[in-house]
Write an enzyme that holds these catalytic residues in place. Structure first.
Site, PDB file in Angstrom:
ATOM      1  N   GLU A 116      -4.516 -10.273   0.346  1.00  0.00           N
ATOM      2  CA  GLU A 116      -5.381 -10.105   1.510  1.00  0.00           C
ATOM      3  C   GLU A 116      -6.797 -10.413   1.079  1.00  0.00           C
ATOM      4  OE1 GLU A 116      -5.041  -6.302   3.449  1.00  0.00           O
ATOM      5  OE2 GLU A 116      -2.848  -6.294   3.337  1.00  0.00           O
TER       6      GLU A 116
ATOM      7  N   GLU B 258       0.805  -1.216   0.000  1.00  0.00           N
ATOM      8  CA  GLU B 258       0.000   0.000   0.000  1.00  0.00           C
ATOM      9  C   GLU B 258       0.846   1.278   0.000  1.00  0.00           C
ATOM     10  OE1 GLU B 258      -4.061  -1.669   2.055  1.00  0.00           O
ATOM     11  OE2 GLU B 258      -2.494  -0.958   3.398  1.00  0.00           O
TER      12      GLU B 258
END
Length: 987
Positions: A504, A432
């Site tokens: 994820e 991220e």
């Protein structure tokens, strides 16, 4: 103290450090570690609010009486210094890179160590496994160096700065540095020397760094174990040996910086059978030992292959985390994690979002786990600046040339440290942090440095404006929380594709995750879907002792009064902070069980067993136990211990099954471990399948005219139903029973209520705002018409009503018919019509409050774990006996819990319920309002009654706390529905 501000200069990342190397501890010629662990409880420590407040503690003449003692490794926040803080995305300081606040808390450490005369003749190194966030080092008052990158090692050559006898090590750790902008991981922010510190002794000439590769010739069934000496100090003779346990396979001298061994009929490494050889690199005064698993990694036709076999990653994301010590984890802690993971069929780990402890990948290589080894890199907070966005500022550091070297350094440290670990299948550039030139160059370096592994980076999907991205160096299509629809669309696209991985998914926050099986169906359907990694392994919390009621207190974001914080968003694991399993772990375990069974031919009793392992035959590894039950009563059982099916293959077994006309008959196959593994034992339960052997038909509950005939009287407020031992009152305004008595004793402690709401789960955190807008949390009943008739001692009450909320129109309009006989049995039939302009309902049903002493529970439905329409992979149909307290699932943040799905019957205390169709129920010592209001489980106050909810339907739990919206098939969103139940109170 006046320091040179390396900590605000991204051009100065390290001063006085050694070049990166693979992780090892050198051995002497007797193969004992030629190193000393300096960790312990004898470090001296001073905490200061800023650099300027720090005294010249590194000086020899410094008065150390003002310092206390501290254990190393540790995080100073866990020891009462500074403030605990959990934040997910937002930086805990102003966004002004590379600068950090001037009031930058510091920890000053002092440690004394002794050097013998013989040790003084050797080269001496300090090896810090991990320090957060940056640190300055002095030996005997002399400056040694500076380093940053919290989760990667830093090594200093201190030869010439030490003396024979006692030496003083001084370390100043700063809470923040320019690198903190790149360490914005979703976790508690901890500071200090949080991993071990080693004093290493080496000869004048030695091998410093090396790389091991293991190419395999599958046609010839041979392998090469190749050693490349990347860095050698001096010109020592280097002898390499390859061992297979106690057998020496080969010995040779390294020539031109390399050596190689041919291994015939090699035993290949994989996570199911993690076999490793031992490589020894000898110089005249030192030995380096490296375990070597022989395996290959490749992609063919969009499918990830290990040893040329397709694999599925059934993984989790794992932080180094402890509620007692923060970021400090020991080998014992890690082994505890790995054992639980193995028991739960987990085969892969993503080291989120930084390199875990340096010995952790070695443990994974030994015990069998595939790794996504991730660099210490996350700058998610760049999105949260004023005017920021995912499309704009999110990629700030990915494009900022000032941080190019920082990003490259973090990626290189990750790769070089763990390059010789068999468990590492993927390198990951980080998490991220957007995408841009800095990551492209780092990715190219990785592929050039190590073409034997795959490269992963999910944030490639975010491209800054004006940048034409290059993702050619990335090997997989990685996503977070992709919906099942998006996955289907990806594989429906024509042309070549990269393998698909969910780095994820199925966000395991609180009561969840639901919809696991929907993803697993896709994992097995698409060869190119190589698997996923649950977010995440454990809840993050800090242990704060016991409350007055004796309950343990675990705290999350905001509990320390910090700002910013993200509440309990850190409580999103498959296990509690102390590693007790959540219900979600059991769900994940059975979803990834090693065998999946199929009822291939019901008539002939043929069951097909599909081996979902990638490398192991079922033979000598798994046996199964079968049982056939009817209405919870065992009819037949047996053991089959001669199973044989190749990996990804299948086999048929034949059982004598009862006739199809038998009702509520179930076959359960349970799989057990037959052979001992490194972390699991013989007899360990690995999973199960269950099949309904008969069609589940609607069955009208038996309701007869029995018992003493009732009388019916009417008041302005209620209908009163009486006989010699019963007194029931039905409220005309409530559309429900307001009083139920038998022999003068209350059967309920409050009026029965229509119920549409639940205490919001963590996965309801988004939809709950919509539910509240619709008024579901404050609903009221409006009765339009209510009449009662008495016929042959049976009372029938008909009621038309709606459910709405203040200032909001009705969202449900209902017609109910209640029938009550002389035994006090209550049959209710409800026809409902929902206003489809409203959001889907949390639930619909009846809520009873029973006397507190009624604690015994029995039910025929999905158990023993809590179960919902999208969360019952760990449960099976049977008759279960338990108690009300045992039904409760004690989530740290209270929420809806303990429901049981698809029940035919239920008995709580004296109350029995049966349905024409299966229903859901839960029974709790806590009200819905109490569960919704309290922030922590230790704050809960019992209701003084047993709250029993029987539901026509309850919506699924999903994983929308971070994942996609609840799938449509799990929403209570039908326009019309009918429900029939029979309730009775036994004497």
């Amino acid at each position: 103290m006046i320091l040179e501000k390396f900590y605000e200069n991204p051009e100065t990342l390290h001063v006085g450090t050694e070049e990166n190397r693979c992780f090892y501890m050198p051995l002497d010629l007797q193969e004992k570690e030629n190193a000393r662990n300096l960790s312990g409880i004898d470090w001296k420590f001073g905490y200061f609010p800023c650099v300027e407040a720090v005294p010249e503690f590194q000086r020899k003449d410094f008065d150390e009486e003002q310092f206390g003692r501290i254990e190393v490794p540790s995080c100073w926040q866990m020891l009462g210094f500074d403030q605990k803080q959990y934040t997910n995305i937002r930086y805990p300081f102003p966004f002004d890179p590379p600068y950090v606040p001037d009031n930058n808390p510091c920890g000053a450490y002092i440690k004394y160590f002794d050097i013998s005369r013989s040790e003084a003749k050797e080269e001496q190194f300090l090896y810090f496994e991990g320090v957060d966030s940056c640190f300055y080092v002095w030996i005997n008052g002399k400056f040694v160096g500076y380093s940053q990158v919290s989760h990667s090692p830093s090594e200093f050559n201190i030869t010439g700065k030490t003396k024979t006898g006692m030496n003083k090590l001084a370390v100043l750790v700063l809470k923040w540095c320019d690198g903190s902008y790149l360490e914005d991981q979703d976790k508690f922010r901890m500071s200090g020397i949080f991993r071990d510190v080693h004093l290493i002794f080496r000869p004048k000439e030695y091998v410093r760094d090396f790389t091991v590769t293991t190419p395999v010739d599958f046609a010839e069934n041979t392998a090469q174990v190749e050693v490349k000496l990347d860095s050698v100090v001096g010109e020592p003779q280097v002898i390499c040996e390859l061992w297979d346990k106690d057998t020496l396979l080969g010995e040779c001298e390294a020539k031109d910086g390399s050596a190689a061994f041919t291994v015939k009929d090699p035993v290949l490494w994989n996570a199911e059978e993690p076999y490793q050889y031992t490589l020894k690199i000898r110089t005249p005064e030192e030995i380096l030992v490296q375990k070597a698993g022989i395996r290959t990694i490749s992609i063919k036709d969009g499918v990830v292959l290990i040893n040329e076999r397709p694999v599925k990653f059934k993984g989790v994301n794992r932080h180094d985390s402890s509620p007692y010590t923060g970021a400090v984890v020991s080998r014992v802690d890690a082994m505890f994690d790995l054992r639980i993971m193995k028991e739960a069929n987990i085969n892969a780990i993503r080291t989120s979002h930084y390199p875990n402890a340096p010995w952790f990948p070695q443990l994974c290589s030994e015990y069998g786990f595939y790794l996504i080894a991730e660099a210490d890199m996350e700058s998610h907070g760049a999105e949260s600046v004023y005017g920021g966005s995912m499309d704009g500022t999110f990629s700030y550091f990915a494009e900022d040339p000032r941080f190019k070297a920082s990003i490259m350094d973090r990626v290189q440290r990750n790769v070089i440290r763990d390059k010789n670990c068999s468990s590492v299948i993927f390198w990951s550039l980080g998490n991220e942090s957007g995408y841009g030139t800095n990551f492209e160059e780092a990715g190219r370096w990785v592929k050039n440095q190590d073409p034997t592994r795959l490269l992963h980076y999910e944030s490639v999907h975010f491209e800054p404006k004006g940048h034409q991205k290059d993702e050619s160096m990335l090997d997989v299509e990685s996503h977070m929380y992709a919906s099942t629809q998006m996955i289907d669309e990806y594989f429906a696209q024509p042309g070549e594709k990269k393998p698909f991985v969910q780095c994820e998914f199925i966000h395991a926050m609180g009561n969840g995750p639901g919809d696991i099986e929907d993803y697993m169906q896709q994992v097995y359907k698409y060869d190119g879907f190589c698997g996923g990694f649950v977010w995440e392994w454990c809840d993050h919390a800090t242990y704060e002792g016991r409350a007055e009621n004796g309950k343990e207190m675990f705290h999350y974001g905001g509990d320390a009064g910090e700002f910013p914080h993200d509440g309990n968003f850190c409580m999103d694991g498959l296990v509690y902070p102390d590693r007790r399993p959540h219900e979600g772990l059991y769900e994940w375990k059975n979803a990834i069980r090693p065998i999946r069974a199929e009822l291939a031919d019901r008539k002939k009793g043929i069951i097909r067993l599909h081996n979902k392992l990638d490398f192991r035959n079922l033979k000598d590894y798994i046996y199964l136990r079968y049982e056939i039950k009817k209405n919870g009563v065992l009819m037949e059982e047996g053991i089959l211990d001669e199973l044989e099916a190749e990996p990804h293959g299948s086999m048929d077994i034949t059982l004598k099954l009862p006739a199809k006309t038998e009702e509520r008959c179930y076959l359960k196959l349970t799989y057990y471990q037959k052979a001992k593994d490194k972390l699991t034992q013989v007899g360990h339960e690995m999973g199960f399948d269950q099949f309904a052997l008969s069609e589940e038909k609607e069955k009208e509950p038996s309701f007869e005219n029995k018992g003493e005939p009732l009388t019916l009287t009417e008041t302005p407020e209620a209908f009163c139903l009486d006989n010699e031992f019963l007194h029931y009152e039905f409220g005309k305004k409530e559309g429900n029973f307001i009083q139920l008595e038998r022999h003068g004793e209350a059967l309920v402690t409050a009026p029965v209520e229509w119920n549409v709401y639940r205490a919001p789960t963590d996965n309801d955190r988004n939809i709950v705002n919509v539910w509240k807008e619709a008024g579901y949390d404050r609903s009221v009943v409006k009765v339009y018409g209510c009449e009662a008739k008495l016929r042959q001692g049976i009372v029938t009450i008909t009621c038309d009503f709606s459910i709405a909320a203040l200032f909001i129109q009705p969202f449900l309009r209902l017609h109910a018919v209640w029938t009550i006989n002389g035994n006090g049995e209550i049959r209710v039939t409800v026809d409902g019509k929902r206003d489809t302009s409203f959001p889907f309902l949390p639930r619909f049903g009846l809520k009873f409050c029973l006397p507190e002493k009624q604690q015994e529970v029995a039910y025929f439905g999905y158990g023993p774990h809590e179960s919902y329409c999208d969360k019952h992979q760990a449960s099976y149909m049977d008759v279960f006996h338990t108690t009300v307290p045992e039904l409760h699932r004690d989530y740290v943040r209270p929420q809806e819990n303990g429901s049981h799905y698809n029940c035919f019957t239920m008995k709580v205390g004296n109350l029995t319920a049966r349905g024409r169709k299966p229903f859901s129920f839960n029974a709790s010592e806590y009200t819905i309002e109490e569960l919704a209001a309290k922030k922590h489980n230790y704050e809960l106050e019992k209701a003084g009654c047993v709250v029993v909810c029987t539901d026509y339907k309850q919506s699924g739990v999903g994983s929308n706390s971070c994942g996609p919206q609840l799938l449509p098939q799990y929403r209570f969103d039908e326009e019309g529905f009918s429900w029939e139940m029979l309730y009775c109170f036994e004497s």
